[in-house]
Scaffold this motif. Structure first.
Motif, PDB file in Angstrom:
ATOM      1  N   ILE A   1      17.513  40.559  49.815  1.00  0.00           N
ATOM      2  CA  ILE A   1      17.784  40.395  48.389  1.00  0.00           C
ATOM      3  C   ILE A   1      17.749  41.746  47.680  1.00  0.00           C
ATOM      4  O   ILE A   1      16.810  42.507  47.808  1.00  0.00           O
ATOM      5  CB  ILE A   1      16.761  39.436  47.734  1.00  0.00           C
ATOM      6  N   ARG A   2      18.804  42.016  46.911  1.00  0.00           N
ATOM      7  CA  ARG A   2      18.874  43.223  46.081  1.00  0.00           C
ATOM      8  C   ARG A   2      18.568  42.861  44.635  1.00  0.00           C
ATOM      9  O   ARG A   2      18.305  41.718  44.314  1.00  0.00           O
ATOM     10  CB  ARG A   2      20.289  43.818  46.158  1.00  0.00           C
ATOM     11  N   GLN A   3      18.686  43.853  43.763  1.00  0.00           N
ATOM     12  CA  GLN A   3      18.474  43.589  42.347  1.00  0.00           C
ATOM     13  C   GLN A   3      19.489  42.557  41.852  1.00  0.00           C
ATOM     14  O   GLN A   3      20.498  42.327  42.482  1.00  0.00           O
ATOM     15  CB  GLN A   3      18.603  44.889  41.532  1.00  0.00           C
ATOM     16  N   ASP A   4      19.200  41.949  40.748  1.00  0.00           N
ATOM     17  CA  ASP A   4      20.049  40.936  40.128  1.00  0.00           C
ATOM     18  C   ASP A   4      20.306  39.741  41.046  1.00  0.00           C
ATOM     19  O   ASP A   4      21.363  39.127  40.987  1.00  0.00           O
ATOM     20  CB  ASP A   4      21.391  41.528  39.670  1.00  0.00           C
ATOM     21  N   ASN A   5      19.347  39.455  41.916  1.00  0.00           N
ATOM     22  CA  ASN A   5      19.420  38.273  42.779  1.00  0.00           C
ATOM     23  C   ASN A   5      20.685  38.256  43.653  1.00  0.00           C
ATOM     24  O   ASN A   5      21.304  37.224  43.851  1.00  0.00           O
ATOM     25  CB  ASN A   5      19.335  36.997  41.931  1.00  0.00           C
ATOM     26  N   GLN A   6      21.061  39.403  44.160  1.00  0.00           N
ATOM     27  CA  GLN A   6      22.223  39.523  45.034  1.00  0.00           C
ATOM     28  C   GLN A   6      21.743  39.599  46.479  1.00  0.00           C
ATOM     29  O   GLN A   6      20.847  40.366  46.808  1.00  0.00           O
ATOM     30  CB  GLN A   6      23.016  40.782  44.690  1.00  0.00           C
ATOM     31  N   ILE A   7      22.370  38.806  47.352  1.00  0.00           N
ATOM     32  CA  ILE A   7      21.979  38.807  48.760  1.00  0.00           C
ATOM     33  C   ILE A   7      22.948  39.661  49.566  1.00  0.00           C
ATOM     34  O   ILE A   7      24.141  39.722  49.261  1.00  0.00           O
ATOM     35  CB  ILE A   7      21.902  37.374  49.329  1.00  0.00           C
ATOM     36  N   LEU A   8      22.438  40.346  50.552  1.00  0.00           N
ATOM     37  CA  LEU A   8      23.258  41.243  51.370  1.00  0.00           C
ATOM     38  C   LEU A   8      23.976  40.468  52.481  1.00  0.00           C
ATOM     39  O   LEU A   8      23.918  40.832  53.655  1.00  0.00           O
ATOM     40  CB  LEU A   8      22.402  42.357  51.959  1.00  0.00           C
ATOM     41  N   LEU A   9      24.629  39.392  52.100  1.00  0.00           N
ATOM     42  CA  LEU A   9      25.474  38.612  52.994  1.00  0.00           C
ATOM     43  C   LEU A   9      26.794  38.389  52.275  1.00  0.00           C
ATOM     44  O   LEU A   9      26.815  38.197  51.058  1.00  0.00           O
ATOM     45  CB  LEU A   9      24.849  37.250  53.308  1.00  0.00           C
ATOM     46  N   ASP A  10      27.893  38.396  53.021  1.00  0.00           N
ATOM     47  CA  ASP A  10      29.164  38.054  52.400  1.00  0.00           C
ATOM     48  C   ASP A  10      29.530  36.622  52.775  1.00  0.00           C
ATOM     49  O   ASP A  10      28.807  35.951  53.517  1.00  0.00           O
ATOM     50  CB  ASP A  10      30.262  39.061  52.764  1.00  0.00           C
ATOM     51  N   LYS A  11      30.655  36.140  52.269  1.00  0.00           N
ATOM     52  CA  LYS A  11      31.014  34.737  52.479  1.00  0.00           C
ATOM     53  C   LYS A  11      31.248  34.402  53.952  1.00  0.00           C
ATOM     54  O   LYS A  11      30.970  33.295  54.390  1.00  0.00           O
ATOM     55  CB  LYS A  11      32.243  34.368  51.641  1.00  0.00           C
ATOM     56  N   TYR A  12      31.714  35.362  54.730  1.00  0.00           N
ATOM     57  CA  TYR A  12      31.957  35.106  56.151  1.00  0.00           C
ATOM     58  C   TYR A  12      30.632  34.979  56.916  1.00  0.00           C
ATOM     59  O   TYR A  12      30.496  34.139  57.795  1.00  0.00           O
ATOM     60  CB  TYR A  12      32.826  36.205  56.752  1.00  0.00           C
ATOM     61  N   GLU A  13      29.670  35.822  56.567  1.00  0.00           N
ATOM     62  CA  GLU A  13      28.356  35.743  57.207  1.00  0.00           C
ATOM     63  C   GLU A  13      27.659  34.427  56.842  1.00  0.00           C
ATOM     64  O   GLU A  13      27.013  33.807  57.691  1.00  0.00           O
ATOM     65  CB  GLU A  13      27.497  36.948  56.799  1.00  0.00           C
ATOM     66  N   CYS A  14      27.818  33.986  55.596  1.00  0.00           N
ATOM     67  CA  CYS A  14      27.243  32.704  55.185  1.00  0.00           C
ATOM     68  C   CYS A  14      27.882  31.555  55.953  1.00  0.00           C
ATOM     69  O   CYS A  14      27.203  30.626  56.369  1.00  0.00           O
ATOM     70  CB  CYS A  14      27.423  32.496  53.690  1.00  0.00           C
ATOM     71  N   GLU A  15      29.187  31.641  56.145  1.00  0.00           N
ATOM     72  CA  GLU A  15      29.882  30.606  56.914  1.00  0.00           C
ATOM     73  C   GLU A  15      29.393  30.599  58.359  1.00  0.00           C
ATOM     74  O   GLU A  15      29.125  29.537  58.928  1.00  0.00           O
ATOM     75  CB  GLU A  15      31.389  30.859  56.865  1.00  0.00           C
ATOM     76  N   ASP A  16      29.240  31.776  58.959  1.00  0.00           N
ATOM     77  CA  ASP A  16      28.743  31.870  60.341  1.00  0.00           C
ATOM     78  C   ASP A  16      27.336  31.291  60.471  1.00  0.00           C
ATOM     79  O   ASP A  16      26.987  30.721  61.504  1.00  0.00           O
ATOM     80  CB  ASP A  16      28.736  33.324  60.826  1.00  0.00           C
TER      81      ASP A  16
END
Length: 193
Positions: free
Chosen positions: A155-170
């Motif tokens: 998790i980065r600032q502003d509640n951003q996760i270091l995953l993109d949509k493809y990684e979430c799908e995987d």
């Protein structure tokens, strides 16, 4: 439930599906409207149908905040990975090989700026960079919801996760697209125009 008081439209490959209708996500009854089943089950797609919910842009932040509040510590905004393409890879390679600092003037042919003795090294590095991650930005509307809190290192600032949509799908994570429609307006009776 979170956005019944906010005007929105549902679209995407499952936007008018029977499941969405039965869950109350959409008001479109595909049986009544005779929407063919083949629209949602397409043998030429290898990905699952998705549901896009479009909100007026001035409600976008509020919708995201409601999701974060409903699932505190278990929801985050997705990242987008900006990758090097041929042109940006050549510019970056030029900077690294020559030590150039700052922007390269617009309209300049980068190949003419590369010293002849560095040309092979420049092309090799540029080709190596193509497709690699250049930077991380925020996904315009993608939010992921977890069944338990993710690792703090993701998790980065502003509640951003270091995953993109493809990684979430995987990883088979629940991804929601909360999109804002700048090109769509509402009239005074909250109907889309």
């Amino acid at each position: 439930e979170l956005t019944k008081d906010i005007p929105h439209i549902t679209r995407g490959s499952a936007g008018s599906s029977l499941v969405c209708y039965l869950l109350g996500i959409t008001d479109v009854d595909p049986v009544k409207e005779r929407i063919p089943l083949a629209r949602f089950l397409n043998p030429h797609r290898d990905d699952l149908p998705d549901i896009d919910i479009d909100f007026p842009y001035y409600y976008h932040k509020e919708v995201m905040e409601r999701i974060y509040k409903r699932w505190p510590g278990k929801s985050a905004r997705l990242s987008n990975y900006v990758r090097y393409r041929e042109r940006t890879a050549k510019k970056e390679s030029f900077k690294r090989i020559t030590g150039h600092v700052g922007k390269i003037p617009a309209g300049k042919d980068i190949e003419k700026l590369v010293p002849k003795d560095k040309r092979a090294e420049w092309l090799k590095l540029a080709n190596k960079l193509v497709g690699k991650k250049r930077c991380i930005s925020k996904h315009p509307g993608g939010i992921v919801v977890f069944d338990r809190a993710p690792a703090a290192s993701l998790i980065r600032q502003d509640n951003q996760i270091l995953l993109d949509k493809y990684e979430c799908e995987d990883l088979a994570l629940l991804k929601i697209d909360v999109l804002d429609r700048k090109s769509t307006r509402l009239n005074s009776s909250h109907e889309w125009i």
